[in-house]
Motif scaffolding. Structure first.
Motif, mmCIF file in Angstrom:
data_model
loop_
_atom_site.group_PDB
_atom_site.id
_atom_site.type_symbol
_atom_site.label_atom_id
_atom_site.label_comp_id
_atom_site.label_asym_id
_atom_site.label_seq_id
_atom_site.Cartn_x
_atom_site.Cartn_y
_atom_site.Cartn_z
ATOM 1 N N THR A 260 19.935 -14.810 -3.062
ATOM 2 C CA THR A 260 21.045 -15.118 -3.971
ATOM 3 C C THR A 260 20.558 -15.118 -5.416
ATOM 4 N N ARG A 261 19.375 -15.670 -5.643
ATOM 5 C CA ARG A 261 18.787 -15.674 -6.983
ATOM 6 C C ARG A 261 18.450 -14.258 -7.439
ATOM 7 N N ALA A 262 17.940 -13.446 -6.520
ATOM 8 C CA ALA A 262 17.596 -12.069 -6.875
ATOM 9 C C ALA A 262 18.839 -11.279 -7.287
ATOM 10 N N ILE A 263 19.927 -11.483 -6.561
ATOM 11 C CA ILE A 263 21.177 -10.784 -6.898
ATOM 12 C C ILE A 263 21.648 -11.196 -8.283
ATOM 13 N N ALA A 264 21.565 -12.500 -8.571
ATOM 14 C CA ALA A 264 21.994 -12.989 -9.887
ATOM 15 C C ALA A 264 21.104 -12.457 -10.998
ATOM 16 N N ALA A 265 19.808 -12.361 -10.747
ATOM 17 C CA ALA A 265 18.873 -11.939 -11.788
ATOM 18 C C ALA A 265 18.883 -10.430 -12.017
ATOM 19 N N LEU A 266 19.021 -9.660 -10.943
ATOM 20 C CA LEU A 266 18.889 -8.207 -11.049
ATOM 21 C C LEU A 266 20.217 -7.482 -11.152
ATOM 22 N N GLY A 267 21.261 -8.106 -10.641
ATOM 23 C CA GLY A 267 22.559 -7.460 -10.605
ATOM 24 C C GLY A 267 22.841 -6.895 -9.229
ATOM 25 N N ALA A 268 24.049 -7.128 -8.738
ATOM 26 C CA ALA A 268 24.402 -6.731 -7.375
ATOM 27 C C ALA A 268 24.266 -5.234 -7.150
ATOM 28 N N GLY A 269 24.520 -4.448 -8.186
ATOM 29 C CA GLY A 269 24.463 -3.004 -8.025
ATOM 30 C C GLY A 269 23.116 -2.391 -8.320
ATOM 31 N N ASP A 270 22.124 -3.205 -8.621
ATOM 32 C CA ASP A 270 20.818 -2.692 -9.024
ATOM 33 C C ASP A 270 19.706 -3.023 -8.037
ATOM 34 N N ILE A 271 20.077 -3.272 -6.803
ATOM 35 C CA ILE A 271 19.085 -3.499 -5.746
ATOM 36 C C ILE A 271 19.210 -2.343 -4.773
ATOM 37 N N ASP A 272 18.181 -1.503 -4.731
ATOM 38 C CA ASP A 272 18.235 -0.275 -3.943
ATOM 39 C C ASP A 272 17.622 -0.413 -2.558
ATOM 40 N N SER B 111 0.822 -1.215 0.000
ATOM 41 C CA SER B 111 0.000 0.000 0.000
ATOM 42 C C SER B 111 0.852 1.259 0.000
ATOM 43 N N VAL B 112 2.093 1.129 0.452
ATOM 44 C CA VAL B 112 3.027 2.251 0.495
ATOM 45 C C VAL B 112 3.975 2.235 -0.707
ATOM 46 N N LEU B 113 4.390 1.042 -1.115
ATOM 47 C CA LEU B 113 5.456 0.911 -2.109
ATOM 48 C C LEU B 113 4.981 0.982 -3.558
ATOM 49 N N GLN B 114 3.791 0.446 -3.818
ATOM 50 C CA GLN B 114 3.331 0.390 -5.208
ATOM 51 C C GLN B 114 3.188 1.785 -5.797
ATOM 52 N N GLY B 115 3.668 1.915 -7.025
ATOM 53 C CA GLY B 115 3.608 3.194 -7.716
ATOM 54 C C GLY B 115 4.787 4.103 -7.420
ATOM 55 N N LYS B 116 5.663 3.679 -6.497
ATOM 56 C CA LYS B 116 6.827 4.499 -6.152
ATOM 57 C C LYS B 116 8.139 3.818 -6.501
ATOM 58 N N VAL B 117 8.215 2.521 -6.274
ATOM 59 C CA VAL B 117 9.441 1.785 -6.594
ATOM 60 C C VAL B 117 9.109 0.613 -7.513
ATOM 61 N N LYS B 118 10.130 0.113 -8.153
ATOM 62 C CA LYS B 118 9.985 -1.085 -8.981
ATOM 63 C C LYS B 118 10.289 -2.302 -8.121
ATOM 64 N N ILE B 119 9.374 -3.251 -8.108
ATOM 65 C CA ILE B 119 9.595 -4.481 -7.346
ATOM 66 C C ILE B 119 10.229 -5.488 -8.291
ATOM 67 N N GLY B 120 11.556 -5.575 -8.208
ATOM 68 C CA GLY B 120 12.303 -6.425 -9.135
ATOM 69 C C GLY B 120 12.022 -7.899 -8.928
ATOM 70 N N LYS B 121 11.970 -8.313 -7.667
ATOM 71 C CA LYS B 121 11.665 -9.701 -7.326
ATOM 72 C C LYS B 121 10.859 -9.707 -6.027
ATOM 73 N N SER B 122 9.932 -10.632 -5.944
ATOM 74 C CA SER B 122 9.140 -10.799 -4.731
ATOM 75 C C SER B 122 9.015 -12.284 -4.438
ATOM 76 N N TYR B 123 9.394 -12.683 -3.242
ATOM 77 C CA TYR B 123 9.403 -14.098 -2.867
ATOM 78 C C TYR B 123 8.540 -14.332 -1.624
ATOM 79 N N ASP B 124 7.804 -15.425 -1.628
ATOM 80 C CA ASP B 124 7.125 -15.914 -0.434
ATOM 81 C C ASP B 124 8.023 -16.992 0.167
ATOM 82 N N THR B 125 8.502 -16.768 1.382
ATOM 83 C CA THR B 125 9.519 -17.625 1.986
ATOM 84 C C THR B 125 8.887 -18.828 2.669
#
Length: 376
Positions: free
Chosen positions: A228-240, A201-215
């Protein structure tokens, strides 16, 4: 996904976002003992006979349930019913084992149950069996399915919203258009969906959700693999930023980022104010956690349990009602939560006696603690 697919329908008498002071005030109101004098659970608790209480928790040991909830519930039950035997407390993260524990307590004919369900759907037949046996069930922290007589929890929408707001603040200029990873809880826990929706409710429309996991199972090892998968898929420098649903998952996220040699670490949220999480906040590895004052919750659960065990209603204890997938208008106590960052650890966790400065400030953290004002 059943009940885990969304939050319970909440009908409040009156509930607003509040500070620790309000939470403590709630605890003081609830602290009036249960027992004799009236049919609404009020009274001094004396002279009403003994009760056997079963408490089933989704974790023990170093978990928040082992460190705080379990001992506090036992303490409050003893205060409310001094002549009652100590409650039978069982803790496990395995839903099949918890079902066996619950059924064993039914067989032993306890008078009332306090249940924090590992898997609400799997436990439903056992909750129904308890109801048939005349044993009321108080759902604690997580809303179990079946004929529940009372529910005590922290407002999950508020928890998720606090996490989302803090993450955006920590991201600074990247809060508009930056990319985050969401490390959510288990779909079998109805609270996980509640937290997730509050955050979105706070994040949508403001940031891009690159990956979302249900643990799965809320297990840190699963969060580590997913991060680890998110880092590989998105790039280590592209997770804010990382929206981690609790401190255990946050710890796994930090471990995965460290393993990938990501520097600097992006801001990471948490929940439960675990000691390890608080130390990470002091160190600068985690940005925030959500503090849920456990004593008011334990007090409310104990008060409901004693009232129900003595055949009384809990309407005067509840602050509102909730609907589950199976039961409508469950009397509920919904408690407030508080965001904690490095700047207010002393004024919240230390002030409330959750931890001492000595517990938080290990020798390796002395310099960081001094910088944070965590001195005696």
């Amino acid at each position: 996904m059943g009940l885990g697919a969304g939050p319970p329908a909440v009908k409040r008498r009156s509930f607003t976002r509040a500070s620790v002071a309000v939470a403590v005030a709630v605890g003081l109101v609830l602290a009036g003992a249960c027992g004799g004098g009236g049919g609404d659970g009020d009274g001094d608790g004396d002279g009403d006979g003994s009760l056997s209480v079963g408490v089933l928790l989704p974790g023990g040991g170093a978990s928040r349930f082992g460190q705080f909830d379990g001992p506090l519930i036992e303490k409050q039950l003893k205060r409310l019913c001094p002549d009652c035997p100590a409650p039978t407390i069982a803790a496990t993260s395995d839903p099949a084992v918890q079902r066996q524990q619950l059924e064993s307590m039914i067989t032993r004919r306890v008078d009332v149950l306090v249940l924090a369900a590992v898997d609400p759907q799997l436990l439903r037949p056992s909750v129904e069996a308890a109801h048939r046996a005349g044993i009321p069930v108080v759902a604690y922290d997580r809303l179990a399915q079946g004929p529940i007589s009372g529910y005590v929890t922290f407002d999950g929408t508020t928890v998720g919203r606090l996490q989302g707001e803090a993450l955006l603040k920590a991201m600074g200029t990247k809060a508009r258009g930056g990319q985050i990873v969401m490390m959510n809880g288990a779909t079998t826990d109805p609270n996980a969906g509640w937290f997730k929706r509050g955050a979105l409710s706070v994040l949508q429309g403001k940031v891009k959700i690159g990956k979302s996991y249900d643990t799965v199972g809320w297990r840190p090892e699963n969060a580590f693999v997913n991060m680890t998968r998110a880092i590989a898929a998105l790039g280590a420098g592209d997770i804010d930023g990382v929206l981690a649903a609790n401190d255990s998952l946050a710890g796994a996220v930090v471990a995965a980022l460290n393993a990938a040699e990501v520097r600097p670490l992006p801001p990471i949220t948490g929940q439960d104010a675990d000691l390890a999480g608080v130390r990470r906040i002091v160190r600068g590895d985690q940005y925030m956690t959500v503090y849920k004052p456990f004593e008011p919750a334990a007090t409310a659960a104990a008060k409901m349990a004693v009232a129900l065990g003595r055949g009384r209603t809990v309407g005067s204890i509840a602050t509102g009602t909730v609907d589950s997938a199976t039961t409508k208008n469950i009397p509920a106590v919904l408690l407030p939560s508080v965001p904690v960052t490095v700047g207010n650890i002393k004024g919240t966790l230390v002030k409330d006696g959750m931890y001492t400065i000595d517990q938080i400030c290990t020798p390796a953290l002395r310099s960081a603690c001094a910088k944070a004002g965590l001195t005696r």
